[in-house]
Design an enzyme around this catalytic site. Structure first.
Site: not given
Ligand code: TGC
Ligand code: FAD
Length: 392
Positions: A136, A144, A245, A247, A276, A287, A371-372
């Site tokens: 993904f 990020g 969605g 996520l 141990r 404790q 995942e955030g």
């Molecule tokens: P924002 O303005 O809040 O939302 C944009 C549009 O999205 C809608 N929305 C959602 N829709 C469905 N499900 C949700 N959970 C939704 N949350 C928001 C929202 O209503 C809006 O829709 P529209 O129609 O008005 O455009 O967006 P924002 O740009 O302010 O960002 C919000 C924020 C910071 C919470 C979001 O960008 C976020 O969650 N950032 C974190 C990024 C993240 O989690 N990345 C993960 C990458 S994948 C990964 O890490 C895989 S690890 C895999 C593994 O090994 O397990």
């Molecule tokens: P940044 O966004 O640069 O954040 C750096 C620091 O700033 C963090 O502490 C953060 O909390 C803080 N920060 C950022 N914005 C704000 C704010 N607005 N307010 C306060 N603090 C803030 N992604 C995918 O798409 N697919 C995958 O399969 C996937 N797998 C992963 C596997 C591993 C092992 C790892 C480590 C990451 C993976 N990711 C994947 C990426 C992951 O989702 C991102 O690392 C994560 O979303 C954070 O992004 P970043 O590392 O760029 O940190």
């Protein structure tokens, strides 16, 4: 690793709230982890190799698409069964759970929910059986936590799309057969595209030297003028809400998974503390050690009930993004703290690969970031309760 003697803690009788099916599914996953994961996982992590031999077993226990309908090859289970499978797999290792999370919630889920019938039939059964592995691509080098700023883009060339850009930190990318990639069209609207290994201009270099999730393969996705067939665009949802969605579903699974890692650390530390001897007594008699263990089981118990309730809400279609964030954030933080405390209970032995604790601790440093991040989930709760966004 020492023999796997894991006994799952259930201090408040959560089992009484589970159905027979939940317990069967959970126990099958638990047995499989004991038999197939525990004996090999430490070496895999030390060698930084994803153990591909586990893929068929993951498919057999229903970890690839637990809640995807049976007609598409999924296990057709409910959300609590899905959670319990993730808990058991992460009890073994967060990296193996990552593979299952990505496959189920980040690849199968968007194809099922946002794809057309042809795409579902083409990809879902192969993903469910493990014949295809997916990844993904949302995160980019410059984006990020803020994926809406993504730079990866595609252009309509008439008979195909032309995709350019790069994704970073992508779980499973080095060996994935397909990638669900999020990119902007010429109007700046985000869409999902299915990119297949072998397409010209598509490469997936591996990211090396990680101290965390060493048994999971992480890499990049590079798109250099990749010609993507038009039929590979997911037609039924666009905008940032589409990847968010997915996520929601993956974060829910992680909330359960983190409990598994915490349980394993607690169970290991409890057993060690009773065996141990120092100053003529088991260290469990002191404790200070009892305080650590008592606080751990309290936190695990709280997390179990929070997450079970979230599962009930999810089954009813009522779980909100903010509720999922709260559980992911709380449980991963809880597990990381328990891993650190458990490590101390084992003294020097805690830093060795003879026990799983240090590996869990290092893994959880990724889980608390992907995942955030921990901060982002707090801000999601903050926005939910105040109505004011503190992101920007
Ligand atoms: P924002 O303005 O809040 O939302 C944009 C549009 O999205 C809608 N929305 C959602 N829709 C469905 N499900 C949700 N959970 C939704 N949350 C928001 C929202 O209503 C809006 O829709 P529209 O129609 O008005 O455009 O967006 P924002 O740009 O302010 O960002 C919000 C924020 C910071 C919470 C979001 O960008 C976020 O969650 N950032 C974190 C990024 C993240 O989690 N990345 C993960 C990458 S994948 C990964 O890490 C895989 S690890 C895999 C593994 O090994 O397990
Ligand atoms: P940044 O966004 O640069 O954040 C750096 C620091 O700033 C963090 O502490 C953060 O909390 C803080 N920060 C950022 N914005 C704000 C704010 N607005 N307010 C306060 N603090 C803030 N992604 C995918 O798409 N697919 C995958 O399969 C996937 N797998 C992963 C596997 C591993 C092992 C790892 C480590 C990451 C993976 N990711 C994947 C990426 C992951 O989702 C991102 O690392 C994560 O979303 C954070 O992004 P970043 O590392 O760029 O940190």
């Amino acid at each position: 690793m020492a023999q796997d003697l894991f006994q799952a803690p259930d201090y408040y009788g959560l089992d009484d709230l589970l159905t027979e099916e939940h317990k069967l599914v959970r126990d099958a996953a638990r047995e499989w982890v004991k038999r197939e994961v525990s004996p090999i996982i430490e070496d895999a992590a030390q060698e930084a190799k994803f153990p591909k031999q586990l893929l068929s077993g993951l498919a057999e226990i229903g970890a690839f698409g637990p809640y995807i309908p049976v007609e598409y090859g999924g296990a057709g289970l409910d959300q609590i069964s899905y959670g319990l499978i993730m808990q058991e797999i992460e009890r073994g290792d967060s990296g193996i759970r990552s593979t299952a999370s990505v496959q189920s919630s980040l690849v199968m889920y968007p194809i099922w929910k946002y794809g057309n019938e042809e795409q579902r039939q083409k990809y879902l059964p192969k993903l469910a059986s493990g014949e295809f592995i997916g990844c993904f691509g949302l995160t980019e080098p410059n984006h990020g936590s803020n994926p809406s700023g993504m730079e990866t883009k595609f252009k309509d060339m008439g008979d195909h799309y032309l995709l350019n850009g790069a994704k970073l930190w992508i779980s499973n990318s080095p060996f994935a057969d397909i990638a669900v990639v999020w990119a902007k069209n010429e109007e700046g609207r985000i869409h999902g595209l299915i990119v297949e290994r072998g397409m010209e201009g598509f490469s997936t270099p591996e990211t090396h030297h990680k101290w965390s999730l060493r048994a999971s393969a992480t890499g990049e996705l590079i798109f250099d003028n990749v010609k993507v067939p038009k039929e590979n665009l997911l037609p039924n949802k666009s905008g940032l809400g589409a990847p968010l969605g997915c996520l929601d579903s993956a974060r829910y699974g992680i909330a359960w998974g983190a409990i598994g890692a915490a349980m394993d650390c607690y169970d290991t530390a409890l057993r060690y503390a009773k065996e141990r001897i120092q100053f003529g007594k088991p260290i469990a008699a002191f404790q200070l050690q009892q305080k650590k263990l008592a606080e751990m089981i309290t936190e695990i118990t709280k997390a179990q009930f929070l997450t079970w309730r979230l599962g009930v809400l999810k089954n009813e279609g009522r779980a909100t993004t903010a509720q999922i964030s709260m559980a992911k954030r709380n449980n991963v933080d809880m597990a990381l703290k328990i891993a650190r405390e458990s490590r101390q209970i084992l003294g020097a032995m805690g830093i060795t690969g003879d026990y799983s604790i240090m590996r869990h601790m290092m893994n959880l440093e990724s889980v608390i970031t992907y995942e955030g991040t921990h901060d982002i989930h707090l801000l999601i709760t903050g926005l939910d309760i105040t109505g004011i966004s503190a992101f920007k």
